[in-house]
Design a protein around this motif. Structure first.
Motif, PDB file in Angstrom:
ATOM      1  N   TRP A  41      -2.612   6.692  -5.947  1.00 52.12           N
ATOM      2  CA  TRP A  41      -1.740   5.599  -5.390  1.00 52.12           C
ATOM      3  C   TRP A  41      -0.637   4.877  -6.455  1.00 52.12           C
ATOM      4  CZ3 TRP A  41      -5.379   2.546  -1.806  1.00 52.12           C
ATOM      5  CH2 TRP A  41      -5.795   3.236  -0.779  1.00 52.12           C
ATOM      6  N   ALA A  42      -0.739   5.342  -7.610  1.00 51.07           N
ATOM      7  CA  ALA A  42       0.037   5.172  -8.651  1.00 51.07           C
ATOM      8  C   ALA A  42       1.517   5.480  -8.099  1.00 51.07           C
ATOM      9  CB  ALA A  42      -0.348   5.757  -9.937  1.00 51.07           C
ATOM     10  N   GLU A  43       2.610   4.796  -8.555  1.00 49.79           N
ATOM     11  CA  GLU A  43       4.100   5.056  -8.391  1.00 49.79           C
ATOM     12  C   GLU A  43       4.732   5.428  -9.918  1.00 49.79           C
ATOM     13  OE1 GLU A  43       5.225   2.049  -5.824  1.00 49.79           O
ATOM     14  OE2 GLU A  43       4.120   2.887  -4.041  1.00 49.79           O
ATOM     15  N   THR A  44       4.209   5.003 -10.786  1.00 52.97           N
ATOM     16  CA  THR A  44       4.755   5.208 -12.191  1.00 52.97           C
ATOM     17  C   THR A  44       4.443   6.241 -12.720  1.00 52.97           C
ATOM     18  OG1 THR A  44       5.222   2.636 -11.984  1.00 52.97           O
ATOM     19  CG2 THR A  44       5.213   3.954 -14.340  1.00 52.97           C
ATOM     20  N   LEU A  45       5.325   7.241 -13.112  1.00 54.98           N
ATOM     21  CA  LEU A  45       5.082   8.367 -13.708  1.00 54.98           C
ATOM     22  C   LEU A  45       4.383   8.093 -15.226  1.00 54.98           C
ATOM     23  CD1 LEU A  45       7.947  10.973 -12.925  1.00 54.98           C
ATOM     24  CD2 LEU A  45       5.907  10.788 -11.992  1.00 54.98           C
ATOM     25  N   ARG A  46       3.273   8.849 -15.743  1.00 54.22           N
ATOM     26  CA  ARG A  46       2.717   8.709 -16.878  1.00 54.22           C
ATOM     27  C   ARG A  46       3.428   9.289 -17.995  1.00 54.22           C
ATOM     28  NH1 ARG A  46       1.199   5.224 -13.949  1.00 54.22           N
ATOM     29  NH2 ARG A  46      -1.147   5.058 -13.418  1.00 54.22           N
ATOM     30  N   THR A  47       3.659   8.657 -19.416  1.00 58.72           N
ATOM     31  CA  THR A  47       4.276   9.066 -20.494  1.00 58.72           C
ATOM     32  C   THR A  47       3.023   9.675 -21.444  1.00 58.72           C
ATOM     33  OG1 THR A  47       3.858   7.088 -21.703  1.00 58.72           O
ATOM     34  CG2 THR A  47       5.707   7.150 -20.353  1.00 58.72           C
ATOM     35  N   ALA A  48       3.464  10.370 -22.376  1.00 61.62           N
ATOM     36  CA  ALA A  48       2.917  10.966 -23.418  1.00 61.62           C
ATOM     37  C   ALA A  48       1.938   9.880 -24.141  1.00 61.62           C
ATOM     38  CB  ALA A  48       3.405  11.778 -24.277  1.00 61.62           C
ATOM     39  N   ASP A  49       2.500   8.786 -24.265  1.00 58.71           N
ATOM     40  CA  ASP A  49       1.736   7.544 -24.838  1.00 58.71           C
ATOM     41  C   ASP A  49       0.698   6.950 -23.997  1.00 58.71           C
ATOM     42  OD1 ASP A  49       3.179   7.637 -27.336  1.00 58.71           O
ATOM     43  OD2 ASP A  49       4.710   6.128 -26.694  1.00 58.71           O
ATOM     44  N   VAL A 159      -0.687   1.309  -0.241  1.00 60.71           N
ATOM     45  CA  VAL A 159       0.810   1.540   0.286  1.00 60.71           C
ATOM     46  C   VAL A 159       1.248   2.644  -0.547  1.00 60.71           C
ATOM     47  CG1 VAL A 159       3.023   1.024   0.878  1.00 60.71           C
ATOM     48  CG2 VAL A 159       1.034  -0.613   1.501  1.00 60.71           C
ATOM     49  N   LYS A 160       1.939   3.822  -0.050  1.00 57.42           N
ATOM     50  CA  LYS A 160       2.434   4.870  -0.762  1.00 57.42           C
ATOM     51  C   LYS A 160       3.430   5.484   0.179  1.00 57.42           C
ATOM     52  CE  LYS A 160       2.232   7.996  -4.533  1.00 57.42           C
ATOM     53  NZ  LYS A 160       1.474   8.842  -5.377  1.00 57.42           N
ATOM     54  N   PHE A 161       4.735   6.047  -0.549  1.00 52.90           N
ATOM     55  CA  PHE A 161       5.650   6.344   0.202  1.00 52.90           C
ATOM     56  C   PHE A 161       6.032   5.449   1.518  1.00 52.90           C
ATOM     57  CE2 PHE A 161       3.332  10.261  -1.473  1.00 52.90           C
ATOM     58  CZ  PHE A 161       4.186  10.311  -2.769  1.00 52.90           C
ATOM     59  N   GLY A 162       6.023   4.013   1.341  1.00 49.83           N
ATOM     60  CA  GLY A 162       6.239   3.388   2.536  1.00 49.83           C
ATOM     61  C   GLY A 162       5.230   3.472   3.803  1.00 49.83           C
ATOM     62  N   ARG A 163       4.024   3.734   3.609  1.00 47.65           N
ATOM     63  CA  ARG A 163       3.295   3.787   4.641  1.00 47.65           C
ATOM     64  C   ARG A 163       1.776   3.190   4.077  1.00 47.65           C
ATOM     65  NH1 ARG A 163       1.877   9.567   3.608  1.00 47.65           N
ATOM     66  NH2 ARG A 163      -0.276   9.619   4.247  1.00 47.65           N
ATOM     67  N   PRO A 164       1.133   2.605   5.114  1.00 47.13           N
ATOM     68  CA  PRO A 164      -0.407   2.025   4.628  1.00 47.13           C
ATOM     69  C   PRO A 164      -1.235   3.070   4.442  1.00 47.13           C
ATOM     70  CG  PRO A 164       0.115   1.312   6.780  1.00 47.13           C
ATOM     71  CD  PRO A 164       1.632   2.040   6.149  1.00 47.13           C
ATOM     72  N   LEU A 165      -2.166   2.863   3.672  1.00 43.43           N
ATOM     73  CA  LEU A 165      -3.237   3.934   3.424  1.00 43.43           C
ATOM     74  C   LEU A 165      -4.640   3.247   3.419  1.00 43.43           C
ATOM     75  CD1 LEU A 165      -1.580   5.933   0.467  1.00 43.43           C
ATOM     76  CD2 LEU A 165      -1.950   6.588   2.767  1.00 43.43           C
ATOM     77  N   ASP A 166      -5.626   3.982   3.961  1.00 43.28           N
ATOM     78  CA  ASP A 166      -6.879   3.593   3.944  1.00 43.28           C
ATOM     79  C   ASP A 166      -7.874   3.939   2.697  1.00 43.28           C
ATOM     80  OD1 ASP A 166      -6.371   2.562   6.316  1.00 43.28           O
ATOM     81  OD2 ASP A 166      -7.559   3.619   7.477  1.00 43.28           O
TER      82      ASP A 166
END
Length: 178
Positions: A41-49, A159-166
């Motif tokens: 459910w993360a929305e921020t891409l991960r960096t090498a660091d 919530v991801k892609f604008g929709r609620p998730l269980d």
């Protein structure tokens, strides 16, 4: 219609401890899921660091990080870590398993899960928890197949892609046979 090709013609994937050399592949697998899926459910891409810090924290905590390697590529990765803070939770861990798109539906996730379960048992742990998005039917089925049972469902907590998730909480006893 044929199913996915086997990962290797002669043998299955190799499961081994992850190292720094695997972090770019692990990041790519996770970022693909962040971009297009609901397993994370993360929305921020991960960096090498970010990934270097994540691996260092897992190693410092004594938690395993493993990869499945096939044809010289990382096909998936898995780890477990603390379920919650507080001494009362010390025998329970929460796991994560991610598989590259090209390696899905070929048994990679099951191999990684089985290895994590074995690692947890060796450490004397009692329960393993998986927080699974309710729309991830293949993941729910896999968890059931390796001995997890649903012990809770939290409606609309994500919530991801604008929709609620269980969120489905799957729990695997580690101190029981099987």
């Amino acid at each position: 219609m044929t199913g996915p090709a086997p990962l290797l013609a002669t043998a299955g994937p190799c499961i081994r401890p992850a190292g720094e050399r695997d972090l770019d592949s692990i990041r790519d697998i996770l970022n693909a899921e962040i971009r297009s899926g609901t397993a994370s459910w993360a929305e921020t891409l991960r960096t090498a660091d970010d990934m270097t810090a994540w691996l260092a924290a897992r190693e410092a905590g004594g938690f395993p990080v493993i990869v499945a390697e096939a044809d010289g590529r990382v096909a998936g990765y898995a780890s477990f870590g603390p379920f919650r803070t507080g001494e009362g939770y010390r025998f329970t861990v929460e796991h994560s398993v991610y598989v590259a798109h090209w390696a899905r539906r070929r048994g990679v996730a099951r191999l990684l899960m089985e290895r994590l379960i074995a690692e947890a048992r060796l450490r004397g742990l009692r329960r393993m928890v998986g927080g699974v998005s309710a729309d991830q039917t293949a993941s729910l089925a896999l968890h059931r197949a390796v001995g997890f049972e649903e012990q809770g469902r939290l409606g609309g907590v994500g919530v991801k892609f604008g929709r609620p998730l269980d969120l489905v909480l799957m729990v695997r006893p580690l101190d029981a046979p099987g």
